[in-house]
Design a protein around this motif. Structure first.
Motif, PDB file in Angstrom:
ATOM      1  N   LEU A   1       0.833  -1.211   0.000  1.00 38.65           N
ATOM      2  CA  LEU A   1       0.000   0.000   0.000  1.00 38.65           C
ATOM      3  C   LEU A   1       0.863   1.255   0.000  1.00 38.65           C
ATOM      4  O   LEU A   1       0.583   2.238  -0.685  1.00 38.65           O
ATOM      5  CB  LEU A   1      -0.922   0.006   1.220  1.00 38.65           C
ATOM      6  N   GLY A   2       1.928   1.195   0.789  1.00 33.92           N
ATOM      7  CA  GLY A   2       2.859   2.326   0.864  1.00 33.92           C
ATOM      8  C   GLY A   2       3.475   2.623  -0.496  1.00 33.92           C
ATOM      9  O   GLY A   2       3.584   3.794  -0.900  1.00 33.92           O
ATOM     10  N   ILE A   3       3.845   1.538  -1.208  1.00 38.76           N
ATOM     11  CA  ILE A   3       4.453   1.717  -2.534  1.00 38.76           C
ATOM     12  C   ILE A   3       3.438   2.342  -3.500  1.00 38.76           C
ATOM     13  O   ILE A   3       3.751   3.269  -4.245  1.00 38.76           O
ATOM     14  CB  ILE A   3       4.983   0.353  -3.083  1.00 38.76           C
ATOM     15  N   ILE A   4       2.195   1.859  -3.425  1.00 40.18           N
ATOM     16  CA  ILE A   4       1.150   2.408  -4.320  1.00 40.18           C
ATOM     17  C   ILE A   4       0.909   3.895  -4.006  1.00 40.18           C
ATOM     18  O   ILE A   4       0.787   4.726  -4.905  1.00 40.18           O
ATOM     19  CB  ILE A   4      -0.161   1.604  -4.186  1.00 40.18           C
TER      20      ILE A   4
ATOM     21  N   SER B   1       1.436   9.520  -5.804  1.00 41.29           N
ATOM     22  CA  SER B   1       2.026  10.853  -5.615  1.00 41.29           C
ATOM     23  C   SER B   1       2.987  11.186  -6.744  1.00 41.29           C
ATOM     24  O   SER B   1       3.001  12.304  -7.273  1.00 41.29           O
ATOM     25  CB  SER B   1       2.777  10.918  -4.291  1.00 41.29           C
ATOM     26  N   PHE B   2       3.790  10.187  -7.110  1.00 41.54           N
ATOM     27  CA  PHE B   2       4.770  10.376  -8.173  1.00 41.54           C
ATOM     28  C   PHE B   2       4.069  10.693  -9.501  1.00 41.54           C
ATOM     29  O   PHE B   2       4.440  11.632 -10.207  1.00 41.54           O
ATOM     30  CB  PHE B   2       5.621   9.096  -8.299  1.00 41.54           C
ATOM     31  N   THR B   3       3.007   9.913  -9.800  1.00 40.52           N
ATOM     32  CA  THR B   3       2.262  10.140 -11.048  1.00 40.52           C
ATOM     33  C   THR B   3       1.651  11.538 -11.080  1.00 40.52           C
ATOM     34  O   THR B   3       1.742  12.238 -12.095  1.00 40.52           O
ATOM     35  CB  THR B   3       1.129   9.085 -11.190  1.00 40.52           C
ATOM     36  N   VAL B   4       1.053  11.934  -9.959  1.00 45.02           N
ATOM     37  CA  VAL B   4       0.429  13.266  -9.897  1.00 45.02           C
ATOM     38  C   VAL B   4       1.492  14.340 -10.130  1.00 45.02           C
ATOM     39  O   VAL B   4       1.276  15.318 -10.862  1.00 45.02           O
ATOM     40  CB  VAL B   4      -0.290  13.464  -8.543  1.00 45.02           C
ATOM     41  N   ASN B   5       2.666  14.162  -9.528  1.00 47.37           N
ATOM     42  CA  ASN B   5       3.745  15.143  -9.697  1.00 47.37           C
ATOM     43  C   ASN B   5       4.258  15.202 -11.123  1.00 47.37           C
ATOM     44  O   ASN B   5       4.583  16.278 -11.627  1.00 47.37           O
ATOM     45  CB  ASN B   5       4.898  14.829  -8.746  1.00 47.37           C
ATOM     46  N   ILE B   6       4.320  14.013 -11.770  1.00 50.40           N
ATOM     47  CA  ILE B   6       4.776  13.976 -13.166  1.00 50.40           C
ATOM     48  C   ILE B   6       3.791  14.746 -14.045  1.00 50.40           C
ATOM     49  O   ILE B   6       4.176  15.600 -14.849  1.00 50.40           O
ATOM     50  CB  ILE B   6       4.875  12.503 -13.673  1.00 50.40           C
ATOM     51  N   ILE B   7       2.496  14.479 -13.831  1.00 49.59           N
ATOM     52  CA  ILE B   7       1.459  15.176 -14.618  1.00 49.59           C
ATOM     53  C   ILE B   7       1.571  16.686 -14.384  1.00 49.59           C
ATOM     54  O   ILE B   7       1.532  17.488 -15.310  1.00 49.59           O
ATOM     55  CB  ILE B   7       0.044  14.660 -14.241  1.00 49.59           C
ATOM     56  N   ALA B   8       1.766  17.045 -13.102  1.00 55.18           N
ATOM     57  CA  ALA B   8       1.862  18.470 -12.754  1.00 55.18           C
ATOM     58  C   ALA B   8       3.069  19.120 -13.417  1.00 55.18           C
ATOM     59  O   ALA B   8       2.977  20.237 -13.945  1.00 55.18           O
ATOM     60  CB  ALA B   8       1.959  18.626 -11.245  1.00 55.18           C
ATOM     61  N   SER B   9       4.197  18.410 -13.426  1.00 50.53           N
ATOM     62  CA  SER B   9       5.398  19.015 -14.019  1.00 50.53           C
ATOM     63  C   SER B   9       5.220  19.203 -15.522  1.00 50.53           C
ATOM     64  O   SER B   9       5.716  20.168 -16.096  1.00 50.53           O
ATOM     65  CB  SER B   9       6.636  18.175 -13.718  1.00 50.53           C
ATOM     66  N   PHE B  10       4.461  18.299 -16.172  1.00 52.68           N
ATOM     67  CA  PHE B  10       4.177  18.465 -17.595  1.00 52.68           C
ATOM     68  C   PHE B  10       3.299  19.700 -17.811  1.00 52.68           C
ATOM     69  O   PHE B  10       3.528  20.480 -18.731  1.00 52.68           O
ATOM     70  CB  PHE B  10       3.473  17.227 -18.166  1.00 52.68           C
ATOM     71  N   ALA B  11       2.317  19.845 -16.937  1.00 54.07           N
ATOM     72  CA  ALA B  11       1.412  20.988 -17.054  1.00 54.07           C
ATOM     73  C   ALA B  11       2.181  22.292 -16.888  1.00 54.07           C
ATOM     74  O   ALA B  11       1.960  23.256 -17.632  1.00 54.07           O
ATOM     75  CB  ALA B  11       0.311  20.887 -16.009  1.00 54.07           C
ATOM     76  N   VAL B  12       3.108  22.328 -15.934  1.00 54.54           N
ATOM     77  CA  VAL B  12       3.895  23.532 -15.681  1.00 54.54           C
ATOM     78  C   VAL B  12       4.811  23.815 -16.867  1.00 54.54           C
ATOM     79  O   VAL B  12       4.976  24.948 -17.300  1.00 54.54           O
ATOM     80  CB  VAL B  12       4.713  23.377 -14.378  1.00 54.54           C
TER      81      VAL B  12
END
Lengths: 221, 218
Positions: free
Chosen positions: B194-197, B202-213
């Motif tokens: 669960l911790g890994i998921i 979080s990692f996926t959300v950050n990747i999407i956010a960095s693309f948006a930025v």
């Protein structure tokens, strides 16, 4: 017409503006000159209604467009910066292209405005103002960041706009050449007070005050 | 376990994402306009409001959970709504924690260049609404990081959601509360999975956010 009466603006313990009476008529170009801290920008902000004076009144029913000294390009293309500033009009695109060409920004029209140089930014900021039709243009050092060519473009654009709309122009400048070139009336401010107010040629030949004489003697014309 | 993605695990992920999404959305919808208002206007009591939001940023999650629990328990003022131990009340508890964060960060961002922007907008005779939209769009990269902070706080929060959600299997169990439960049971592999998921989300959300930025900067 814009009429100022008994205007006072105080920051902390310092009175930055103290003007008994001053008026501007539509159609005239007025240059406000004076050293740093003399109250030029504060006066323009009060005229444009951006800030309120602590005392006194500004009477006007004129539509004004104000260009601040610090210009922020919006996070959009140069073209969109102009278009977003424009009030509803049928010929939006045509007028936008005209302004861009006039200010030498046509080749940068689709670039992000955040990447513009200081001088280009200033021309863009002026473009955002000139795209609208007002009774008065209130411009705070409109060419302070521009080079010789940029300054010329800015001055020509202001002149053309004035000829086209018949508006009044109230501007501050540190360039005596610009003041003499564009203005029919020059107001000198010192410590928030008006020390000279008259036609540029009169001020050059015969300033009324000692301070005015001293200030003009420093002008490199 | 991670590969097989059993039904319960998928359900826990679903509840976690649903809760975090709505907590972030509601908190941003409430907090950002207030933050912009604080950033662009000056009025009496503004300093006190800023100090208060700063204080509430440090509100312990269990305290927020306790307040919401008391409000929505059978004898509470809002007990008649009967939503205790549901995802809805978990979202409410999280909003209590996240709204002050959003207000405070938005205020900090918008107050930096608000004076210049407002001057420009006033000079161009923009309406108040157009000025507010301009403030938001001009600061959208920074505000995106506020959304990420809100989402981060929401997805990682455990105290309030376990109190008001009750960590009920197939209903209100989210990843953080499940990790706690499985750890207490000694089921470390499931807790770790669960911790890994959680980290992957979080990692996926950050990747999407960095693309948006990145898109925004171009």
């Amino acid at each position: 017409m814009i009429k100022l009466q008994n205007i006072k603006k105080i920051y902390g313990e310092r009175t930055v503006l103290n003007i008994d009476g001053l008026s501007f008529t539509k159609g005239e170009t007025v240059a406000i000159v004076g050293p740093n801290g003399s109250g030029k920008s504060t006066l323009l902000k009060i005229i444009a209604g951006v800030i309120k004076s602590d005392e006194g009144t500004v009477e006007t029913n004129s539509r004004m467009y104000y260009l601040p000294q610090q210009n922020i390009p919006f996070r959009k293309s140069v073209r969109k910066n102009i278009l977003i500033s424009m009030e509803n009009a049928d010929d939006k695109e045509i007028r936008c292209n005209e302004i861009l060409a006039e200010l030498g920004l046509a080749n940068l029209a689709d670039k992000n405005a955040k990447g513009l140089s200081g001088g280009e930014c200033q021309r863009l900021a002026l473009g955002r103002v000139l795209i609208n039709e007002g009774d008065f243009l209130v411009l705070d050092e409109p060419s302070s960041a521009a080079d010789i060519e940029g300054t010329e473009m800015i001055e020509n654009a202001i002149r053309k706009y004035k000829d086209k709309t018949g508006c009044g122009v109230i501007m501050t400048t540190h360039s005596p050449v610009q003041a003499l070139k564009l203005a029919e009336r020059v107001i000198m401010l010192c410590d928030g007070k008006i020390v000279e107010d008259g036609r540029p040629e009169e001020l050059l030949i015969n300033p009324k005050t000692q301070w005015g004489k001293k200030f003009i003697s420093k002008w490199k014309l | 376990m991670l590969m097989s993605m059993d039904k319960e695990l998928l359900q826990i992920i679903g509840v976690t994402l649903r809760m975090s999404f709505f907590s972030t959305l509601i908190s941003c919808l409430l907090g950002m306009p207030l933050g912009v208002l604080l950033g662009k206007s000056s009025f009496k009591g503004k300093g006190t409001i800023i100090k208060l939001t700063g204080t509430f940023m440090g509100l312990p999650p269990v305290v927020a959970g306790l307040i919401v629990y008391m409000l929505f328990s059978k004898n509470g003022i809002l007990g008649s709504l009967d939503i205790l131990f549901t995802v809805e009340v978990m979202v409410i508890a999280q909003c209590m924690l996240i709204v002050p964060v959003v207000i405070n960060l938005t205020h900090s961002i918008t107050s930096v260049n608000s004076a210049c922007l407002i001057e420009t907008a006033k000079g161009l005779n923009f309406s108040k609404g157009k000025t507010a939209i301009l403030m938001l769009t001009e600061n959208k990269t920074a505000l995106f990081s506020v959304v990420l902070s809100a989402f981060g706080r929401s997805i990682a929060e455990v105290g309030a959601v376990s109190l008001v959600g009750g960590n009920i299997q197939w209903k209100t169990r989210v990843m953080t509360t499940a990790i706690m439960l499985e750890t207490n049971k000694g089921n470390f592999s499931f807790a770790l999975a669960l911790g890994i998921i959680l980290l992957l989300i979080s990692f996926t959300v950050n990747i999407i956010a960095s693309f948006a930025v990145k898109e925004d900067k171009q």
